[in-house]
Design a protein around this motif. Structure first.
Motif, PDB file in Angstrom:
ATOM      1  N   GLY A 197     -20.792  15.732  15.422  1.00  0.00           N
ATOM      2  CA  GLY A 197     -21.031  14.634  16.377  1.00  0.00           C
ATOM      3  C   GLY A 197     -21.772  13.480  15.717  1.00  0.00           C
ATOM      4  O   GLY A 197     -21.440  12.303  15.908  1.00  0.00           O
ATOM      5  N   ASN A 198     -22.764  13.819  14.910  1.00  0.00           N
ATOM      6  CA  ASN A 198     -23.561  12.802  14.220  1.00  0.00           C
ATOM      7  C   ASN A 198     -22.734  12.088  13.144  1.00  0.00           C
ATOM      8  O   ASN A 198     -22.848  10.866  12.956  1.00  0.00           O
ATOM      9  N   ALA A 199     -21.865  12.867  12.454  1.00  0.00           N
ATOM     10  CA  ALA A 199     -20.990  12.259  11.429  1.00  0.00           C
ATOM     11  C   ALA A 199     -20.007  11.293  12.093  1.00  0.00           C
ATOM     12  O   ALA A 199     -19.759  10.191  11.574  1.00  0.00           O
ATOM     13  N   VAL A 200     -19.470  11.688  13.252  1.00  0.00           N
ATOM     14  CA  VAL A 200     -18.537  10.810  13.984  1.00  0.00           C
ATOM     15  C   VAL A 200     -19.268   9.513  14.358  1.00  0.00           C
ATOM     16  O   VAL A 200     -18.759   8.402  14.124  1.00  0.00           O
ATOM     17  N   ALA A 201     -20.469   9.653  14.915  1.00  0.00           N
ATOM     18  CA  ALA A 201     -21.218   8.474  15.386  1.00  0.00           C
ATOM     19  C   ALA A 201     -21.551   7.521  14.242  1.00  0.00           C
ATOM     20  O   ALA A 201     -21.703   6.312  14.457  1.00  0.00           O
ATOM     21  N   ASN A 202     -21.665   8.052  13.029  1.00  0.00           N
ATOM     22  CA  ASN A 202     -22.084   7.218  11.888  1.00  0.00           C
ATOM     23  C   ASN A 202     -21.003   7.001  10.845  1.00  0.00           C
ATOM     24  O   ASN A 202     -21.275   6.420   9.791  1.00  0.00           O
TER      25      ASN A 202
END
Ligand code: UTP
Length: 233
Positions: A197-202
């Motif tokens: 989720g964090n990789a997608v957001a960034n």
């Protein structure tokens, strides 16, 4: 100077890994080469067998998942210490402490060629820590070194017909691993959905590969082709 973060699954340190002492020496040699080419590398080590065993021992008598997570975190720091001592003994400039937060690790990476850490706080796994650290330090990518060859469409153990992916988008990976929620202490997914989720957001690039094959870790670190799954925005 390129910064790269590598999540090393705790299963890589288990006795089942063929010639694990040699594996560790090969890892040292790869890191030495990358560091002499000017890279700074952070390793985030998983809990593996001691995490699983500790959590299983306590699970029937501890109700609060975050307390079980803390047992897992202690195991990740034990494994991180093993890797840190091995690197230090082989003359690599590695930070002296095992950082307990992403911020502390990011700051140490300003001073040392290599930083080794384990988990931070309850609620995710070391994959998620590695991804947060990669974002924090502006790393070019995060390598997830695990014990399967690729990301598969389904669990290949229960479905031998599952498709292995060479390339995925971050959104496709999120669909495969599920929504960004903590699966509970000791749960196992190819990559932690919270981290994804964090990789997608960034828009963070991920290389997911079988860390038992050290030449794949080397290939990914050198920016060459490697067998595994490349995940891009
Ligand atoms: P791991 O990162 O080893 O997770 O952390 P994993 O996916 O279960 O195992 P590997 O990568 O295959 O070895 C072990 C456990 O420690 C807790 C979680 O309960 C996790 O399942 N943990 C770890 C945290 O709560 N926070 C952290 O930052 C890291």
């Amino acid at each position: 100077m390129a910064k790269v973060v590598v999540a090393l699954g705790g299963s890589l340190l288990r006795p089942e890994v063929k010639d694990r002492h040699n594996w560790l020496l090969e890892l040292v040699s790869i890191l030495r080469d990358r560091v002499s080419s000017g890279d700074r590398i952070a390793l985030v080590v998983g809990g593996g067998a001691p995490a699983r065993e500790g959590i299983e021992l306590a699970r029937p008598i501890i109700g609060d998942i975050s307390h079980l997570d803390r047992i897992g975190i202690a195991a990740t720091r034990l494994n991180a210490t093993i890797v840190r001592e091995a690197l230090s003994d082989e003359g690599i400039e590695v930070s002296g402490n095992i950082p307990e937060s992403v911020e502390e690790a990011a700051s140490e990476l300003g001073y040392f060629d290599v930083v080794v850490m384990g988990g931070t706080v309850p609620g995710h796994t070391t994959d998620a820590v590695a991804i947060s650290l990669a974002i924090e330090v502006g790393a070019m990518k995060c390598i997830i070194a695990t014990n399967v060859s690729n990301v598969y469409s389904e669990d290949p153990k229960s479905n031998p017909g599952a498709k292995a992916f060479d390339d995925l988008t971050l959104n496709q990976l999120q669909e495969i691993v599920g929504p960004p929620k903590h699966g509970g202490a000791g749960g196992s997914q190819v990559v932690d959905p919270v981290g994804v989720g964090n990789a997608v957001a960034n828009g963070l690039a991920l290389d997911i590969l079988d860390g038992r094959k050290t030449e794949r870790i080397r290939g990914s670190l050198e920016g060459l082709e490697f067998d595994g799954t490349k995940v891009r925005g």
